[in-house]
Design an enzyme around this catalytic site. Sequence first.
Site, PDB file in Angstrom:
ATOM      1  N   SER A 287     -25.033  31.298 -17.732  1.00  0.00           N
ATOM      2  CA  SER A 287     -25.433  30.057 -17.074  1.00  0.00           C
ATOM      3  C   SER A 287     -25.532  28.944 -18.102  1.00  0.00           C
ATOM      4  CB  SER A 287     -26.798  30.265 -16.417  1.00  0.00           C
ATOM      5  OG  SER A 287     -27.298  29.046 -15.931  1.00  0.00           O
ATOM      6  N   SER A 288     -25.635  27.723 -17.592  1.00  0.00           N
ATOM      7  CA  SER A 288     -25.954  26.583 -18.448  1.00  0.00           C
ATOM      8  C   SER A 288     -27.357  26.059 -18.145  1.00  0.00           C
ATOM      9  CB  SER A 288     -24.962  25.448 -18.195  1.00  0.00           C
ATOM     10  OG  SER A 288     -23.668  25.885 -18.480  1.00  0.00           O
TER      11      SER A 288
ATOM     12  N   GLY B 122     -26.034  20.464 -12.806  1.00  0.00           N
ATOM     13  CA  GLY B 122     -24.824  19.821 -13.331  1.00  0.00           C
ATOM     14  C   GLY B 122     -23.892  20.759 -14.071  1.00  0.00           C
ATOM     15  N   GLY B 123     -23.947  22.075 -13.778  1.00  0.00           N
ATOM     16  CA  GLY B 123     -23.049  23.001 -14.467  1.00  0.00           C
ATOM     17  C   GLY B 123     -23.234  22.871 -15.970  1.00  0.00           C
TER      18      GLY B 123
ATOM     19  N   THR C 148     -26.643  22.473  -7.505  1.00  0.00           N
ATOM     20  CA  THR C 148     -27.889  23.037  -7.993  1.00  0.00           C
ATOM     21  C   THR C 148     -29.008  22.018  -7.842  1.00  0.00           C
ATOM     22  OG1 THR C 148     -26.508  24.253  -9.533  1.00  0.00           O
ATOM     23  CG2 THR C 148     -28.831  24.257 -10.017  1.00  0.00           C
TER      24      THR C 148
ATOM     25  N   GLU D  43     -21.731  32.508  -7.725  1.00  0.00           N
ATOM     26  CA  GLU D  43     -22.182  32.519  -9.133  1.00  0.00           C
ATOM     27  C   GLU D  43     -21.288  33.344 -10.053  1.00  0.00           C
ATOM     28  OE1 GLU D  43     -24.561  30.034 -10.626  1.00  0.00           O
ATOM     29  OE2 GLU D  43     -25.363  30.731  -8.724  1.00  0.00           O
TER      30      GLU D  43
ATOM     31  N   ASP E  51     -19.062  32.000 -12.800  1.00  0.00           N
ATOM     32  CA  ASP E  51     -19.543  31.597 -14.133  1.00  0.00           C
ATOM     33  C   ASP E  51     -19.127  32.595 -15.221  1.00  0.00           C
ATOM     34  OD1 ASP E  51     -20.664  29.235 -13.373  1.00  0.00           O
ATOM     35  OD2 ASP E  51     -22.751  29.862 -13.541  1.00  0.00           O
TER      36      ASP E  51
ATOM     37  N   GLU F 105     -24.645  27.882  -7.231  1.00  0.00           N
ATOM     38  CA  GLU F 105     -23.467  27.512  -8.034  1.00  0.00           C
ATOM     39  C   GLU F 105     -22.816  26.261  -7.456  1.00  0.00           C
ATOM     40  OE1 GLU F 105     -21.639  26.860 -10.820  1.00  0.00           O
ATOM     41  OE2 GLU F 105     -19.833  27.320  -9.686  1.00  0.00           O
TER      42      GLU F 105
HETATM   43  N1  GLU Z   1     -23.642  28.076 -12.006  1.00  0.00           N
HETATM   44  C1  GLU Z   1     -24.287  27.050 -12.734  1.00  0.00           C
HETATM   45  C2  GLU Z   1     -24.968  27.600 -13.978  1.00  0.00           C
HETATM   46  O1  GLU Z   1     -25.669  28.534 -13.880  1.00  0.00           O
HETATM   47  C3  GLU Z   1     -25.328  26.433 -11.855  1.00  0.00           C
HETATM   48  C4  GLU Z   1     -25.842  25.206 -12.415  1.00  0.00           C
HETATM   49  C5  GLU Z   1     -25.171  23.986 -11.866  1.00  0.00           C
HETATM   50  O2  GLU Z   1     -24.034  24.073 -11.397  1.00  0.00           O
HETATM   51  O3  GLU Z   1     -25.803  22.948 -11.914  1.00  0.00           O
HETATM   52  O4  GLU Z   1     -24.819  27.095 -15.032  1.00  0.00           O
END
Ligand code: GLU
Length: 607
Positions: free
Chosen positions: A488-489, A509-510, A417, A456, A459, A437
Amino acid sequence: MVAALRVFAAGLLFAGLAVPVIAAELGVPGVRGGVVATSEPLAAQAGARVLRAGGNAIDAAAAVAFALNVIEPQSSGIGGGGFMMIHMGESGETFIVDSRETAPAAVTPRMFEDPAKPGGAIVWPLRSTSGFAVGVPGMVKGLATALERWGTISLADALAPAIRFAESGFHVTARLEGSVTSARLMSDPGAPAYDAARAVFHPGGTPLAENDLLMQPDLARTLRAIAAQGPAAVYTCGFDPANDIAQAIVDTQRHSRVANPAGAGRMTCDDLASYDVAIRQPVRGSYRGYEIVSMPPPSSGGLTVIQILKLIEPFPLGDEAQGFGFGAPKTLHVTIEAMRLAFADRALWMGDTDFVALPVKGLIDARYMARRQPLIDAGARRGEALAGDPRPFDTAALPSATKLARAALPGEEGRNTTHFTVADRHGNIVTYTNTIESAWGTGLMVPGFGFLLNNELTDFNRLPRANPDPDSFNPGANDVAPAKRPRSSMAPTMIFKNGKPIAAFGSPGGSTIISSVVNTAINLIDHKMTVQEAVDAPRIAQTGAEGPTRREIGFDFSAIEALEAMGHSFRAPRAIGSVQAIVIDPNNGVLHGAADRRRTGGVVSLR
Ligand code: GLU
């Protein structure tokens, strides 16, 4: 290395003044003309050129986002989606353009279950690289909407720098070289959509290396089609039969992995045609007199960030005299405990509120937080961090359950991301997290059109969790459902003081995004760091109620040992997040930007 044209670090002095003062650092003045802070210098330049030519922050953000699709293709692009938080200087409004991917109409809650292993999910490497992980992409509609309603330039103008980079090429960065050998680009040799990605990133069979010139003529053709035809080029099958991008997306995600016959994508032309951008109001909370304005559902980002800060608030994190201060064991302990409790709530209560009624207000209600705060003991690690029940604080109409639920560990989330922040001279600010993602998404590239498709939908909960039994109640907040957005995060965030924005930032960073945003906010507010210091300082991240804490190098080893003695455990140190931030002096509009040295990083400041 921050390859910035001009990187201006700034100081935030919160010396008890009604309005905080932003001090120039080392005699370097801030600017008033605008700042673009991104992960890639070329993208920052593209945004700055738009600002220089009279465009506003929304225009520049669109140019940056399209440019990043070309320059940082592993992280974001038109095959994905994101959250663009906008603050309009004149009206003072703050809102989000939500271009998050949606699930196709034909998904089912058990779609990730392994037919050979009932009750178990298809393993991550297969699940996340197969067609069924692809959500309906939102980026093009999101940017077209943002430009039409709040921008001043056309979609074609916003696409121009990206088209130039794709046609004329750019020199591969060390970071791109480091990412291009990823296993996610190695799926199913001979399958056209995976081969298409390899043809671009492993030309002639050899992975790209730093300084190679990368030209992407297929992607340039796609971007030109969007410039000429608008979003219909991507969302309407048959709109241009000679160049049918929408039909090609549908065909590409029908691919699965050879080893995953259950994994063919379910997206149809109708799903693409019915994709809708959402305009959302942010969630708001307070922290030590500052207002934290952040991303609402379908992201868990804002609610979890606000919960963590509220749980920390009773402890004087900045006060070294009381044993706190940056990096002190007490500070880190309290922060980890707050993260554990907030992630317990996240696992149970957060998801797409367009589909599941969730107690969003209750989760950050002052009374609920006051009940949760005493669960943190400054001297001991909790045995278990359980989710609470915020429903009584949300609305009187819902029944109140007393039983606490055990929080499930979250599923895997990517570490990829991109996040960037733009401010213009009119007081408009954009802080935007954009994603496909995982790095390289599914690894599926739309053949002939040069862009990658997201994964995505991974998630979502990999297996459904909804459970109406009052004893183990679980609303299934993040179970897969048609047209739903996966939780999402991502947490584009702004800090306000006296109604005016004084900082804007976010991170990839998820699920570590939440911690990166919290670390940055604490560094600015409690530790009184300059914006560049706040971005540079080592981070910790907790991504579940249980499990080890992630940390970066840079903390005193004695502090880590003290925490281990309390029962905390840590993963081997790794970089966490990539924060691009801008701070704003509300008194005079002076801007200071910072890019994260963990990626290439580029800030352009306009006088
Ligand atoms: N799939 C992740 C989310 O929406 C994307 C963000 C990431 O991996 O940095 O939280």
